[in-house]
Design a protein around this motif. Structure first.
Motif, PDB file in Angstrom:
ATOM      1  N   UNK A 152       0.833  -1.194   0.000  1.00 19.14           N
ATOM      2  CA  UNK A 152       0.000   0.000   0.000  1.00 19.14           C
ATOM      3  C   UNK A 152       0.873   1.251   0.000  1.00 19.14           C
ATOM      4  N   UNK A 153       1.872   1.272   0.845  1.00 18.34           N
ATOM      5  CA  UNK A 153       2.776   2.426   0.903  1.00 18.34           C
ATOM      6  C   UNK A 153       3.477   2.644  -0.435  1.00 18.34           C
ATOM      7  N   UNK A 154       3.934   1.551  -1.041  1.00 21.66           N
ATOM      8  CA  UNK A 154       4.622   1.658  -2.333  1.00 21.66           C
ATOM      9  C   UNK A 154       3.663   2.104  -3.432  1.00 21.66           C
ATOM     10  N   UNK A 155       2.405   1.661  -3.345  1.00 22.73           N
ATOM     11  CA  UNK A 155       1.412   2.079  -4.336  1.00 22.73           C
ATOM     12  C   UNK A 155       1.135   3.574  -4.227  1.00 22.73           C
ATOM     13  N   UNK A 156       1.021   4.066  -3.012  1.00 20.88           N
ATOM     14  CA  UNK A 156       0.807   5.499  -2.794  1.00 20.88           C
ATOM     15  C   UNK A 156       1.972   6.295  -3.370  1.00 20.88           C
ATOM     16  N   UNK A 157       3.193   5.803  -3.116  1.00 14.86           N
ATOM     17  CA  UNK A 157       4.381   6.483  -3.635  1.00 14.86           C
ATOM     18  C   UNK A 157       4.439   6.429  -5.156  1.00 14.86           C
ATOM     19  N   UNK A 158       4.083   5.267  -5.730  1.00 19.02           N
ATOM     20  CA  UNK A 158       4.137   5.102  -7.184  1.00 19.02           C
ATOM     21  C   UNK A 158       3.153   6.024  -7.883  1.00 19.02           C
ATOM     22  N   UNK A 159       1.941   6.125  -7.353  1.00 13.65           N
ATOM     23  CA  UNK A 159       0.948   7.013  -7.954  1.00 13.65           C
ATOM     24  C   UNK A 159       1.367   8.471  -7.800  1.00 13.65           C
ATOM     25  N   UNK A 160       1.862   8.808  -6.614  1.00 16.34           N
ATOM     26  CA  UNK A 160       2.263  10.183  -6.363  1.00 16.34           C
ATOM     27  C   UNK A 160       3.408  10.643  -7.242  1.00 16.34           C
ATOM     28  N   UNK A 161       4.288   9.704  -7.585  1.00 11.14           N
ATOM     29  CA  UNK A 161       5.425  10.046  -8.439  1.00 11.14           C
ATOM     30  C   UNK A 161       4.987  10.363  -9.862  1.00 11.14           C
ATOM     31  N   UNK A 162       3.829   9.843 -10.253  1.00  4.57           N
ATOM     32  CA  UNK A 162       3.318  10.061 -11.610  1.00  4.57           C
ATOM     33  C   UNK A 162       2.337  11.227 -11.655  1.00  4.57           C
ATOM     34  N   UNK A 163       1.368  11.238 -10.725  1.00  2.06           N
ATOM     35  CA  UNK A 163       0.335  12.263 -10.728  1.00  2.06           C
ATOM     36  C   UNK A 163      -0.244  12.365  -9.320  1.00  2.06           C
ATOM     37  N   UNK A 164       0.096  13.418  -8.609  1.00  2.28           N
ATOM     38  CA  UNK A 164      -0.352  13.562  -7.229  1.00  2.28           C
ATOM     39  C   UNK A 164      -1.859  13.746  -7.108  1.00  2.28           C
ATOM     40  N   UNK A 165      -2.527  14.030  -8.207  1.00  2.00           N
ATOM     41  CA  UNK A 165      -3.978  14.220  -8.181  1.00  2.00           C
ATOM     42  C   UNK A 165      -4.738  12.896  -8.164  1.00  2.00           C
ATOM     43  N   UNK A 166      -4.033  11.791  -8.454  1.00  2.00           N
ATOM     44  CA  UNK A 166      -4.682  10.478  -8.493  1.00  2.00           C
ATOM     45  C   UNK A 166      -4.711   9.876  -7.088  1.00  2.00           C
ATOM     46  N   UNK A 167      -5.907   9.598  -6.585  1.00  2.00           N
ATOM     47  CA  UNK A 167      -6.042   8.965  -5.275  1.00  2.00           C
ATOM     48  C   UNK A 167      -5.661   7.495  -5.339  1.00  2.00           C
ATOM     49  N   UNK A 168      -5.308   6.931  -4.190  1.00  2.00           N
ATOM     50  CA  UNK A 168      -4.974   5.508  -4.103  1.00  2.00           C
ATOM     51  C   UNK A 168      -5.921   4.829  -3.126  1.00  2.00           C
ATOM     52  N   UNK A 169      -6.548   3.763  -3.603  1.00  2.00           N
ATOM     53  CA  UNK A 169      -7.424   2.955  -2.771  1.00  2.00           C
ATOM     54  C   UNK A 169      -6.738   1.628  -2.455  1.00  2.00           C
ATOM     55  N   UNK A 170      -7.189   1.004  -1.401  1.00  2.00           N
ATOM     56  CA  UNK A 170      -6.634  -0.273  -0.948  1.00  2.00           C
ATOM     57  C   UNK A 170      -7.724  -1.326  -1.072  1.00  2.00           C
ATOM     58  N   UNK A 171      -7.436  -2.421  -1.751  1.00  2.00           N
ATOM     59  CA  UNK A 171      -8.420  -3.487  -1.899  1.00  2.00           C
ATOM     60  C   UNK A 171      -7.855  -4.826  -1.495  1.00  2.00           C
ATOM     61  N   UNK A 172      -8.675  -5.847  -1.558  1.00  2.00           N
ATOM     62  CA  UNK A 172      -8.314  -7.244  -1.278  1.00  2.00           C
ATOM     63  C   UNK A 172      -8.327  -7.546   0.215  1.00  2.00           C
ATOM     64  N   UNK A 173      -9.342  -8.275   0.636  1.00  2.00           N
ATOM     65  CA  UNK A 173      -9.418  -8.749   2.012  1.00  2.00           C
ATOM     66  C   UNK A 173      -9.950  -7.756   3.021  1.00  2.00           C
ATOM     67  N   UNK A 174     -10.301  -6.560   2.602  1.00  2.00           N
ATOM     68  CA  UNK A 174     -10.816  -5.551   3.528  1.00  2.00           C
ATOM     69  C   UNK A 174     -12.199  -5.982   4.019  1.00  2.00           C
TER      70      UNK A 174
END
Length: 214
Positions: A152-174
């Motif tokens: 999740x942390x890496x996904x947030x960082x990966x999206x932010x590095x490309x476009x900070x306007x894109x939100x990140x959601x967490x799925x699977x097992x929630x």
């Protein structure tokens, strides 16, 4: 925090779940949306709950038998759509086309991805959000935010590095309020879940628990 419940093709009552979600959202002030089968979008939207499509096709009006037209789901009350769920994978060009189709119909978009690298690639297509969902955890009892918080942390960082306007959601097992709180602590702005609500004997109780720690 945004809670997006995907009903998939589970044998649940979409109106019961939608009504429960509407009531919990109204009482808690938490944004909750339901994503039913395409045939149920209009009925679910009539309950007043925020309604999402499970998929839109990367095409406009025309000779496209079997497609899910973005304009059609919007006209039937959908406010957004999932794209590229792990159970309905698309080629990159089609993900791009579906995002464009959704934007044309004024639908919000969440593009699903398996891992942080795919999250970065999806973010480059400028959806409203991306959701990281390791396939091996989908439908299970362990949340990705618990099983591997680094994803999740890496996904947030990966999206932010490309476009900070894109939100990140967490799925699977929630499935619990603790899972939602853990996702928020890791930087996610929403969660995507399915079986925890759709298969529950008491969907309202599960939804109340999900918002309990927000």
């Amino acid at each position: 925090m945004f809670i997006l419940v995907n009903l998939k093709a589970y044998p649940c009552d979409p109106i019961e779940v939608a009504t429960a979600a509407r009531d919990v959202a109204d009482a808690s002030g938490v944004r909750i949306a339901i994503s039913p089968q395409a045939a149920d979008i209009a009925r679910v939207a009539e309950t007043g709950v925020e309604t999402w499509a499970q998929h839109v096709s990367p095409n406009a009006h025309g000779s496209h038998t079997g497609s899910t037209l973005a304009e059609a789901v919007a006209d039937n009350g959908a406010a957004g759509t999932l794209i590229n769920h792990s159970e309905n994978r698309l080629k990159l060009a089609d993900i791009d086309g579906s995002v464009d189709a959704a934007e044309r119909a004024s639908l919000d978009t969440v593009v699903c991805a398996n891992n942080p690298a795919q999250v970065g690639a999806a973010a480059a297509l400028s959806p409203d959000a991306v959701a990281v969902e390791p396939p091996e955890l989908i439908g299970g009892d362990v949340s990705v935010s618990t099983a591997d918080p680094g994803i999740v942390e890496d996904a947030v960082a990966a999206a932010g590095a490309v476009d900070e306007a894109v939100d990140v959601f967490c799925g699977a097992g929630v499935s619990t309020g603790e899972d939602v709180a853990a996702a928020a602590e890791l930087g996610a702005s929403g969660v995507l879940l399915a079986s925890g609500v759709a298969k529950a004997d008491d969907p309202a109780a599960v939804l109340e628990d999900l918002v309990s720690e927000i």
